[in-house]
Design a protein around this motif. Structure first.
Motif, PDB file in Angstrom:
ATOM      1  N   SER A  22       0.833  -1.203   0.000  1.00 55.73           N
ATOM      2  CA  SER A  22       0.000   0.000   0.000  1.00 55.73           C
ATOM      3  C   SER A  22       0.862   1.244   0.000  1.00 55.73           C
ATOM      4  O   SER A  22       0.625   2.190  -0.743  1.00 55.73           O
ATOM      5  CB  SER A  22      -0.928  -0.003   1.215  1.00 55.73           C
ATOM      6  OG  SER A  22      -1.746  -1.155   1.217  1.00 55.73           O
ATOM      7  N   LEU A  26       1.209   3.988  -2.965  1.00 56.16           N
ATOM      8  CA  LEU A  26       0.890   5.401  -2.745  1.00 56.16           C
ATOM      9  C   LEU A  26       2.021   6.287  -3.226  1.00 56.16           C
ATOM     10  O   LEU A  26       1.803   7.419  -3.656  1.00 56.16           O
ATOM     11  CB  LEU A  26       0.610   5.652  -1.260  1.00 56.16           C
ATOM     12  CG  LEU A  26      -0.714   5.073  -0.742  1.00 56.16           C
ATOM     13  CD1 LEU A  26      -0.826   5.320   0.753  1.00 56.16           C
ATOM     14  CD2 LEU A  26      -1.897   5.652  -1.472  1.00 56.16           C
ATOM     15  N   ILE A  29       1.447   6.686  -6.931  1.00 55.67           N
ATOM     16  CA  ILE A  29       0.278   7.448  -7.353  1.00 55.67           C
ATOM     17  C   ILE A  29       0.687   8.900  -7.584  1.00 55.67           C
ATOM     18  O   ILE A  29       1.364   9.496  -6.747  1.00 55.67           O
ATOM     19  CB  ILE A  29      -0.836   7.393  -6.287  1.00 55.67           C
ATOM     20  CG1 ILE A  29      -1.307   5.945  -6.125  1.00 55.67           C
ATOM     21  CG2 ILE A  29      -1.994   8.293  -6.649  1.00 55.67           C
ATOM     22  CD1 ILE A  29      -2.328   5.778  -5.026  1.00 55.67           C
ATOM     23  N   ILE A 135      -7.849   9.536  -9.445  1.00 53.81           N
ATOM     24  CA  ILE A 135      -7.759   9.113  -8.050  1.00 53.81           C
ATOM     25  C   ILE A 135      -7.212  10.215  -7.155  1.00 53.81           C
ATOM     26  O   ILE A 135      -7.512  10.273  -5.962  1.00 53.81           O
ATOM     27  CB  ILE A 135      -6.894   7.838  -7.949  1.00 53.81           C
ATOM     28  CG1 ILE A 135      -7.016   7.245  -6.544  1.00 53.81           C
ATOM     29  CG2 ILE A 135      -5.457   8.111  -8.309  1.00 53.81           C
ATOM     30  CD1 ILE A 135      -6.350   5.892  -6.429  1.00 53.81           C
ATOM     31  N   GLN A 138      -9.963  12.238  -5.584  1.00 47.96           N
ATOM     32  CA  GLN A 138     -10.898  11.540  -4.701  1.00 47.96           C
ATOM     33  C   GLN A 138     -10.780  12.065  -3.282  1.00 47.96           C
ATOM     34  O   GLN A 138      -9.676  12.259  -2.760  1.00 47.96           O
ATOM     35  CB  GLN A 138     -10.612  10.036  -4.727  1.00 47.96           C
ATOM     36  CG  GLN A 138     -11.556   9.190  -3.897  1.00 47.96           C
ATOM     37  CD  GLN A 138     -12.942   9.109  -4.516  1.00 47.96           C
ATOM     38  OE1 GLN A 138     -13.079   9.000  -5.717  1.00 47.96           O
ATOM     39  NE2 GLN A 138     -13.954   9.182  -3.694  1.00 47.96           N
ATOM     40  N   ASP A 139     -11.923  12.290  -2.632  1.00 47.19           N
ATOM     41  CA  ASP A 139     -11.953  12.724  -1.236  1.00 47.19           C
ATOM     42  C   ASP A 139     -11.972  11.481  -0.352  1.00 47.19           C
ATOM     43  O   ASP A 139     -13.028  10.936  -0.023  1.00 47.19           O
ATOM     44  CB  ASP A 139     -13.193  13.597  -0.981  1.00 47.19           C
ATOM     45  CG  ASP A 139     -13.173  14.230   0.412  1.00 47.19           C
ATOM     46  OD1 ASP A 139     -12.228  13.957   1.169  1.00 47.19           O
ATOM     47  OD2 ASP A 139     -14.119  14.975   0.738  1.00 47.19           O
ATOM     48  N   TRP A 140     -10.785  11.038   0.053  1.00 47.44           N
ATOM     49  CA  TRP A 140     -10.688   9.791   0.806  1.00 47.44           C
ATOM     50  C   TRP A 140     -11.222   9.928   2.216  1.00 47.44           C
ATOM     51  O   TRP A 140     -11.660   8.935   2.815  1.00 47.44           O
ATOM     52  CB  TRP A 140      -9.237   9.317   0.824  1.00 47.44           C
ATOM     53  CG  TRP A 140      -8.741   8.907  -0.522  1.00 47.44           C
ATOM     54  CD1 TRP A 140      -7.805   9.533  -1.288  1.00 47.44           C
ATOM     55  CD2 TRP A 140      -9.179   7.779  -1.282  1.00 47.44           C
ATOM     56  NE1 TRP A 140      -7.630   8.880  -2.477  1.00 47.44           N
ATOM     57  CE2 TRP A 140      -8.457   7.783  -2.503  1.00 47.44           C
ATOM     58  CE3 TRP A 140     -10.105   6.761  -1.057  1.00 47.44           C
ATOM     59  CZ2 TRP A 140      -8.626   6.812  -3.478  1.00 47.44           C
ATOM     60  CZ3 TRP A 140     -10.284   5.788  -2.039  1.00 47.44           C
ATOM     61  CH2 TRP A 140      -9.560   5.820  -3.223  1.00 47.44           C
ATOM     62  N   LEU A 154      -8.635   1.256   4.554  1.00 48.56           N
ATOM     63  CA  LEU A 154      -8.642   2.442   3.705  1.00 48.56           C
ATOM     64  C   LEU A 154      -7.527   2.386   2.676  1.00 48.56           C
ATOM     65  O   LEU A 154      -7.722   2.749   1.502  1.00 48.56           O
ATOM     66  CB  LEU A 154      -8.511   3.702   4.563  1.00 48.56           C
ATOM     67  CG  LEU A 154      -8.510   5.034   3.810  1.00 48.56           C
ATOM     68  CD1 LEU A 154      -9.794   5.201   3.016  1.00 48.56           C
ATOM     69  CD2 LEU A 154      -8.330   6.199   4.778  1.00 48.56           C
ATOM     70  N   GLU A 155      -6.350   1.897   3.099  1.00 47.31           N
ATOM     71  CA  GLU A 155      -5.243   1.779   2.154  1.00 47.31           C
ATOM     72  C   GLU A 155      -5.560   0.780   1.052  1.00 47.31           C
ATOM     73  O   GLU A 155      -5.207   0.973  -0.114  1.00 47.31           O
ATOM     74  CB  GLU A 155      -3.965   1.358   2.891  1.00 47.31           C
ATOM     75  CG  GLU A 155      -3.483   2.341   3.948  1.00 47.31           C
ATOM     76  CD  GLU A 155      -3.192   3.703   3.370  1.00 47.31           C
ATOM     77  OE1 GLU A 155      -2.752   3.762   2.204  1.00 47.31           O
ATOM     78  OE2 GLU A 155      -3.393   4.707   4.065  1.00 47.31           O
ATOM     79  N   LYS A 158      -7.835   2.455  -1.394  1.00 47.33           N
ATOM     80  CA  LYS A 158      -7.036   3.311  -2.262  1.00 47.33           C
ATOM     81  C   LYS A 158      -6.296   2.485  -3.304  1.00 47.33           C
ATOM     82  O   LYS A 158      -6.228   2.861  -4.486  1.00 47.33           O
ATOM     83  CB  LYS A 158      -6.027   4.115  -1.434  1.00 47.33           C
ATOM     84  CG  LYS A 158      -6.641   5.153  -0.515  1.00 47.33           C
ATOM     85  CD  LYS A 158      -5.548   5.901   0.234  1.00 47.33           C
ATOM     86  CE  LYS A 158      -6.141   6.934   1.176  1.00 47.33           C
ATOM     87  NZ  LYS A 158      -5.081   7.666   1.910  1.00 47.33           N
ATOM     88  N   GLY A 161      -8.684   1.359  -5.985  1.00 47.11           N
ATOM     89  CA  GLY A 161      -9.009   2.474  -6.869  1.00 47.11           C
ATOM     90  C   GLY A 161      -7.874   2.798  -7.815  1.00 47.11           C
ATOM     91  O   GLY A 161      -8.096   3.077  -9.003  1.00 47.11           O
ATOM     92  N   ALA A 162      -6.636   2.733  -7.310  1.00 45.12           N
ATOM     93  CA  ALA A 162      -5.484   3.010  -8.168  1.00 45.12           C
ATOM     94  C   ALA A 162      -5.321   1.934  -9.231  1.00 45.12           C
ATOM     95  O   ALA A 162      -5.006   2.235 -10.384  1.00 45.12           O
ATOM     96  CB  ALA A 162      -4.222   3.110  -7.307  1.00 45.12           C
TER      97      ALA A 162
END
Length: 223
Positions: A22, A26, A29, A135, A138-140, A154-155, A158, A161-162
């Motif tokens: 994760s 990130l 991203i 992405i 996006q409002d995480w 949550l990770e 994300k 989604g990525a």
């Protein structure tokens, strides 16, 4: 006992692996960072980005007031257009603003900014623009509150989604490559036919010239 310890070690190793993946993802991203534009006293400064269809775009912009006097802050105008020239956003006489939309066509989206007429004699002005797509827009925090998830969950969201965004981008690039290959093949076929036609015309013209010269020499009794 040894089996339980082995199971716990496997679970801990798996958790570390998920966290590492994760975190690494990130880092891959694209992070949206604000860019600064220097607007000239006359003219327009534009920013463009090629975006595919059905992608969320979110942007914030504001005039950087270096004088720190509100009544001297210059105002700007902004316009965002689609690849086919449709107006998606237009605002005038503002010091800050925000626009958001979902793309309906693939291509270069253009955001242009310029100083209003009454401030053009004041020299250059700095504008901060925070442009986010996909992405990155996006409002995480809202997603986490809505889905009631946090931490590793949550990770993972994300990460999912990525992965989806990367997959859609690859599909888009594949379709673009197919279109470009089709255009290239069509162009090559046209060039080949044009070359064949040109060669045929040259052969016909050469034959006519030989026939004319032969007929001329015979008429003059040179041959």
């Amino acid at each position: 006992m040894a089996h339980n310890m082995s199971s716990r070690a496997s679970v801990i190793a798996w958790l570390f692996f998920v966290i590492f993946c994760s975190t690494s993802h990130l880092l891959l991203i694209p992070v949206a960072e604000a860019i600064w534009l220097t607007l000239p006293s006359s003219g327009t400064k534009c920013v463009s980005e090629e975006i595919q269809n059905k992608v969320v775009v979110l942007a914030d912009y504001y005039v950087v007031d270096e004088v720190a006097q509100a009544h001297h802050t210059p105002t700007v105008s902004a316009r965002v257009t689609s690849p086919y020239g449709n107006n998606l956003y237009h605002q005038e006489n503002v010091t800050h603003g925000q626009f958001a939309f979902t793309t309906t066509e693939s291509g270069n989206y253009l955001a242009c900014f310029w100083l209003d007429g009454k401030h053009q004699e004041g020299g250059e002005t700095t504008l901060s623009l925070d442009w986010r797509t996909g992405i990155a827009a996006q409002d995480w925090e809202s997603v986490a509150r809505k889905e009631r998830i946090e931490g590793i969950e949550l990770e993972l969201v994300k990460l999912a989604g990525a992965v989806q965004a990367i997959h859609e981008n690859l599909v888009y690039l594949k379709s673009r490559e197919a279109d470009m290959r089709e255009v290239s093949e069509s162009t090559n076929a046209r060039v080949a036919w044009y070359s064949i036609m040109s060669l045929g015309v040259c052969i016909i013209v050469s034959g006519l010239q030989l026939w004319h010269l032969k007929h001329y020499f015979r008429k003059k009794k040179l041959i």
